[in-house]
Design a protein around this motif. Structure first.
Motif, PDB file in Angstrom:
ATOM      1  N   GLY A  15       3.718  -5.615  -9.924  1.00 23.82           N
ATOM      2  CA  GLY A  15       4.661  -5.614  -8.613  1.00 23.82           C
ATOM      3  C   GLY A  15       3.865  -6.690  -7.582  1.00 23.82           C
ATOM      4  O   GLY A  15       2.729  -6.589  -7.499  1.00 23.82           O
ATOM      5  N   MET A  16       4.873  -7.635  -7.148  1.00 22.98           N
ATOM      6  CA  MET A  16       4.279  -8.838  -6.275  1.00 22.98           C
ATOM      7  C   MET A  16       5.054  -8.586  -4.810  1.00 22.98           C
ATOM      8  O   MET A  16       5.986  -7.976  -4.918  1.00 22.98           O
ATOM      9  N   SER A  17       4.141  -8.495  -3.925  1.00 18.22           N
ATOM     10  CA  SER A  17       4.697  -8.531  -2.482  1.00 18.22           C
ATOM     11  C   SER A  17       4.325 -10.046  -1.549  1.00 18.22           C
ATOM     12  O   SER A  17       3.412 -10.593  -1.936  1.00 18.22           O
ATOM     13  N   ALA A  18       5.251  -9.997  -0.934  1.00 20.83           N
ATOM     14  CA  ALA A  18       5.111 -11.106   0.074  1.00 20.83           C
ATOM     15  C   ALA A  18       5.886 -10.983   1.418  1.00 20.83           C
ATOM     16  O   ALA A  18       6.974 -10.260   1.506  1.00 20.83           O
ATOM     17  N   LEU A  19       5.197 -11.178   2.603  1.00 25.16           N
ATOM     18  CA  LEU A  19       6.017 -10.811   3.798  1.00 25.16           C
ATOM     19  C   LEU A  19       6.476 -12.155   4.311  1.00 25.16           C
ATOM     20  O   LEU A  19       7.199 -12.461   5.462  1.00 25.16           O
ATOM     21  N   LEU A  20       6.048 -13.681   4.065  1.00 22.85           N
ATOM     22  CA  LEU A  20       6.378 -14.878   4.348  1.00 22.85           C
ATOM     23  C   LEU A  20       7.227 -15.725   3.413  1.00 22.85           C
ATOM     24  O   LEU A  20       7.004 -15.590   2.225  1.00 22.85           O
ATOM     25  N   THR A  21       8.259 -16.496   4.012  1.00 18.83           N
ATOM     26  CA  THR A  21       9.017 -17.075   2.974  1.00 18.83           C
ATOM     27  C   THR A  21       8.194 -18.457   2.650  1.00 18.83           C
ATOM     28  O   THR A  21       8.206 -18.989   1.398  1.00 18.83           O
ATOM     29  N   THR A  22       6.924 -18.614   3.278  1.00 20.03           N
ATOM     30  CA  THR A  22       6.094 -19.768   2.732  1.00 20.03           C
ATOM     31  C   THR A  22       5.345 -19.159   1.629  1.00 20.03           C
ATOM     32  O   THR A  22       4.509 -20.029   0.869  1.00 20.03           O
ATOM     33  N   THR A  23       4.982 -17.842   1.371  1.00 25.15           N
ATOM     34  CA  THR A  23       4.195 -17.304   0.340  1.00 25.15           C
ATOM     35  C   THR A  23       5.097 -16.911  -0.714  1.00 25.15           C
ATOM     36  O   THR A  23       4.644 -16.698  -1.960  1.00 25.15           O
ATOM     37  N   MET A  24       6.306 -16.526  -0.809  1.00 17.64           N
ATOM     38  CA  MET A  24       7.130 -15.788  -1.686  1.00 17.64           C
ATOM     39  C   MET A  24       7.340 -16.592  -2.932  1.00 17.64           C
ATOM     40  O   MET A  24       7.743 -16.348  -4.046  1.00 17.64           O
ATOM     41  N   ILE A  25       7.229 -18.142  -2.751  1.00 18.89           N
ATOM     42  CA  ILE A  25       7.566 -18.930  -3.769  1.00 18.89           C
ATOM     43  C   ILE A  25       6.378 -18.926  -4.911  1.00 18.89           C
ATOM     44  O   ILE A  25       6.675 -19.131  -6.067  1.00 18.89           O
ATOM     45  N   LYS A  28       0.735  -1.145  -0.135  1.00 19.68           N
ATOM     46  CA  LYS A  28      -0.120  -0.045   0.059  1.00 19.68           C
ATOM     47  C   LYS A  28       0.846   1.202   0.081  1.00 19.68           C
ATOM     48  O   LYS A  28       0.619   2.326  -0.667  1.00 19.68           O
ATOM     49  N   ILE A  29       1.836   1.206   0.712  1.00 22.92           N
ATOM     50  CA  ILE A  29       2.794   2.465   0.759  1.00 22.92           C
ATOM     51  C   ILE A  29       3.293   2.528  -0.676  1.00 22.92           C
ATOM     52  O   ILE A  29       3.656   3.711  -1.128  1.00 22.92           O
ATOM     53  N   VAL A  30       3.755   1.564  -1.307  1.00 22.97           N
ATOM     54  CA  VAL A  30       4.522   1.587  -2.625  1.00 22.97           C
ATOM     55  C   VAL A  30       3.320   2.215  -3.473  1.00 22.97           C
ATOM     56  O   VAL A  30       3.444   3.296  -4.179  1.00 22.97           O
ATOM     57  N   GLY A  31       2.251   1.650  -3.422  1.00 24.15           N
ATOM     58  CA  GLY A  31       1.124   2.118  -4.505  1.00 24.15           C
ATOM     59  C   GLY A  31       0.966   3.575  -3.984  1.00 24.15           C
ATOM     60  O   GLY A  31       0.588   4.345  -5.108  1.00 24.15           O
ATOM     61  N   MET A  32       0.544   4.042  -3.101  1.00 20.90           N
ATOM     62  CA  MET A  32       0.634   5.554  -2.591  1.00 20.90           C
ATOM     63  C   MET A  32       1.553   6.146  -3.239  1.00 20.90           C
ATOM     64  O   MET A  32       1.174   7.335  -3.859  1.00 20.90           O
ATOM     65  N   MET A  33       2.844   5.850  -2.995  1.00 15.71           N
ATOM     66  CA  MET A  33       3.831   6.579  -3.558  1.00 15.71           C
ATOM     67  C   MET A  33       4.108   6.794  -4.880  1.00 15.71           C
ATOM     68  O   MET A  33       4.332   7.655  -5.619  1.00 15.71           O
ATOM     69  N   LEU A  34       3.527   5.442  -5.690  1.00 16.56           N
ATOM     70  CA  LEU A  34       3.429   5.500  -7.091  1.00 16.56           C
ATOM     71  C   LEU A  34       2.476   6.402  -7.696  1.00 16.56           C
ATOM     72  O   LEU A  34       2.665   7.233  -8.762  1.00 16.56           O
ATOM     73  N   GLU A  35       1.405   6.479  -7.120  1.00 18.76           N
ATOM     74  CA  GLU A  35       0.158   7.440  -7.445  1.00 18.76           C
ATOM     75  C   GLU A  35       0.591   8.655  -7.264  1.00 18.76           C
ATOM     76  O   GLU A  35       0.254   9.446  -8.252  1.00 18.76           O
ATOM     77  N   LYS A  36       1.395   9.292  -6.343  1.00 18.00           N
ATOM     78  CA  LYS A  36       1.848  10.565  -5.991  1.00 18.00           C
ATOM     79  C   LYS A  36       2.700  10.672  -7.410  1.00 18.00           C
ATOM     80  O   LYS A  36       2.959  11.821  -7.848  1.00 18.00           O
ATOM     81  N   GLU A  37       3.477   9.968  -7.917  1.00 20.34           N
ATOM     82  CA  GLU A  37       4.479  10.267  -8.851  1.00 20.34           C
ATOM     83  C   GLU A  37       3.657  10.152 -10.514  1.00 20.34           C
ATOM     84  O   GLU A  37       4.211  10.165 -11.686  1.00 20.34           O
ATOM     85  N   GLY A  38       2.504   9.880 -10.277  1.00 21.19           N
ATOM     86  CA  GLY A  38       1.673   9.728 -11.521  1.00 21.19           C
ATOM     87  C   GLY A  38       1.205   8.612 -12.320  1.00 21.19           C
ATOM     88  O   GLY A  38       0.663   8.509 -13.093  1.00 21.19           O
ATOM     89  N   TYR A  39       1.555   7.455 -11.456  1.00 26.07           N
ATOM     90  CA  TYR A  39       1.226   6.249 -12.021  1.00 26.07           C
ATOM     91  C   TYR A  39      -0.109   5.918 -11.711  1.00 26.07           C
ATOM     92  O   TYR A  39      -0.806   6.369 -10.685  1.00 26.07           O
ATOM     93  N   GLU A  40      -0.920   5.068 -12.572  1.00 25.01           N
ATOM     94  CA  GLU A  40      -2.237   4.563 -12.355  1.00 25.01           C
ATOM     95  C   GLU A  40      -1.797   3.160 -11.665  1.00 25.01           C
ATOM     96  O   GLU A  40      -1.543   2.201 -12.386  1.00 25.01           O
ATOM     97  N   ILE A  41      -2.599   3.040 -10.483  1.00 21.26           N
ATOM     98  CA  ILE A  41      -2.281   1.913  -9.828  1.00 21.26           C
ATOM     99  C   ILE A  41      -3.830   0.960  -9.737  1.00 21.26           C
ATOM    100  O   ILE A  41      -4.655   1.528  -9.459  1.00 21.26           O
ATOM    101  N   ILE A  42      -3.438  -0.105  -9.989  1.00 15.86           N
ATOM    102  CA  ILE A  42      -4.595  -1.222  -9.938  1.00 15.86           C
ATOM    103  C   ILE A  42      -4.159  -2.276  -8.766  1.00 15.86           C
ATOM    104  O   ILE A  42      -3.147  -2.996  -9.205  1.00 15.86           O
ATOM    105  N   ASP A  43      -4.767  -2.269  -7.639  1.00 21.43           N
ATOM    106  CA  ASP A  43      -4.299  -2.903  -6.388  1.00 21.43           C
ATOM    107  C   ASP A  43      -5.382  -4.200  -6.335  1.00 21.43           C
ATOM    108  O   ASP A  43      -6.341  -3.806  -6.086  1.00 21.43           O
ATOM    109  N   LEU A  44      -4.648  -5.455  -6.470  1.00 21.39           N
ATOM    110  CA  LEU A  44      -5.434  -6.361  -6.505  1.00 21.39           C
ATOM    111  C   LEU A  44      -5.670  -7.104  -5.133  1.00 21.39           C
ATOM    112  O   LEU A  44      -6.424  -7.820  -4.920  1.00 21.39           O
ATOM    113  N   GLY A  45      -5.148  -6.294  -4.099  1.00 19.71           N
ATOM    114  CA  GLY A  45      -5.315  -6.935  -2.858  1.00 19.71           C
ATOM    115  C   GLY A  45      -4.372  -7.895  -2.321  1.00 19.71           C
ATOM    116  O   GLY A  45      -3.180  -7.874  -2.498  1.00 19.71           O
ATOM    117  N   ILE A  46      -4.907  -8.654  -1.418  1.00 16.52           N
ATOM    118  CA  ILE A  46      -4.137  -9.744  -0.608  1.00 16.52           C
ATOM    119  C   ILE A  46      -4.520 -11.218  -1.244  1.00 16.52           C
ATOM    120  O   ILE A  46      -5.426 -11.068  -1.804  1.00 16.52           O
TER     121      ILE A  46
END
Length: 213
Positions: free
Chosen positions: A144-154, A106-124
């Motif tokens: 852009g893909m995000s993961a907080l866990l080693t079990t999901t980053m795969i 969400k932080i990345v998305g907000m900062m990219l929106e501020k830079e003028g990019y159109e963000i489509i956030d698919l959620g979690i």
């Protein structure tokens, strides 16, 4: 500045009420919203991420800090003005399958929106199929893909392989990030880029997309 340090410190401690009030006070002091975000909230969350990588704290503490981050973001969001005069490039963001954490995204998305990019956030907890459908429908410049866990980053590897099978890989850039993700892992799964924090992610996106129409 003292108030920015206080925001970062209270975020590390997971003190949502204090973070919220300090962000309000910082705005009343006429501090630039971007400065509060970068030197207060993001700095605090980066410290949390570093402690998590060093196993000094664990998922529960990260989630408590993330709630404090969200409290601050809710105060700042209405005051962040997007860049103007740019042709908007489209970016899809999502936390991969099985991952229920999205504060960094969400932080990345907000900062990219501020830079003028159109963000489509698919959620979690975004499945591979959902990523593919979104790419086909939205025709983004980047995913852009995000993961907080080693079990999901795969699942990042699974998404990239699916994009290849769908013959879409040469049409979209793919970047990855999240606490357990590393540059070595990004290279291994053949992602186009990796960022360890939100500021790096913005720079990475800018560099990867600067020559794309």
């Amino acid at each position: 500045m003292k108030i920015l340090k206080e925001i970062a410190t209270n975020l590390e401690k997971g003190n949502s009420l204090a973070v919220k009030e300090l962000c309000r006070r910082a705005l009343l002091l006429s501090l630039p919203c971007e400065k509060i975000l970068n030197q207060g909230l993001i700095k605090g969350m980066e410290a949390v991420g570093l402690k998590f990588k060093k196993n000094e704290i664990f998922i529960p503490e990260v989630l408590i800090a993330a709630r404090a981050m969200k409290a601050g973001l809710d105060i700042l969001r209405p005051h962040l003005s997007p860049a103007t005069g740019k042709k908007r490039k489209k970016i899809i963001l999502g936390s991969v399958k099985g991952d229920l954490h999205d504060i960094g995204k969400k932080i990345v998305g907000m900062m990219l929106e501020k830079e003028g990019y159109e963000i489509i956030d698919l959620g979690i907890d975004v499945s591979t199929e959902t990523f593919i459908k979104a790419i086909k429908k939205e025709r983004p410049h980047m995913v852009g893909m995000s993961a907080l866990l080693t079990t999901t980053m795969i699942y990042m590897r699974e998404v990239i392989e699916a994009v290849k099978r769908a013959k879409l890989r040469n049409k979209v850039k793919i970047i990855v990030g999240g606490a357990p993700v590393t540059q070595a892992f990004a290279d291994e799964i053949k992602a186009d880029g990796y960022a360890s924090n939100a500021a790096e992610a913005v720079d990475l996106v800018t560099n990867l997309l600067k020559h794309q129409a």
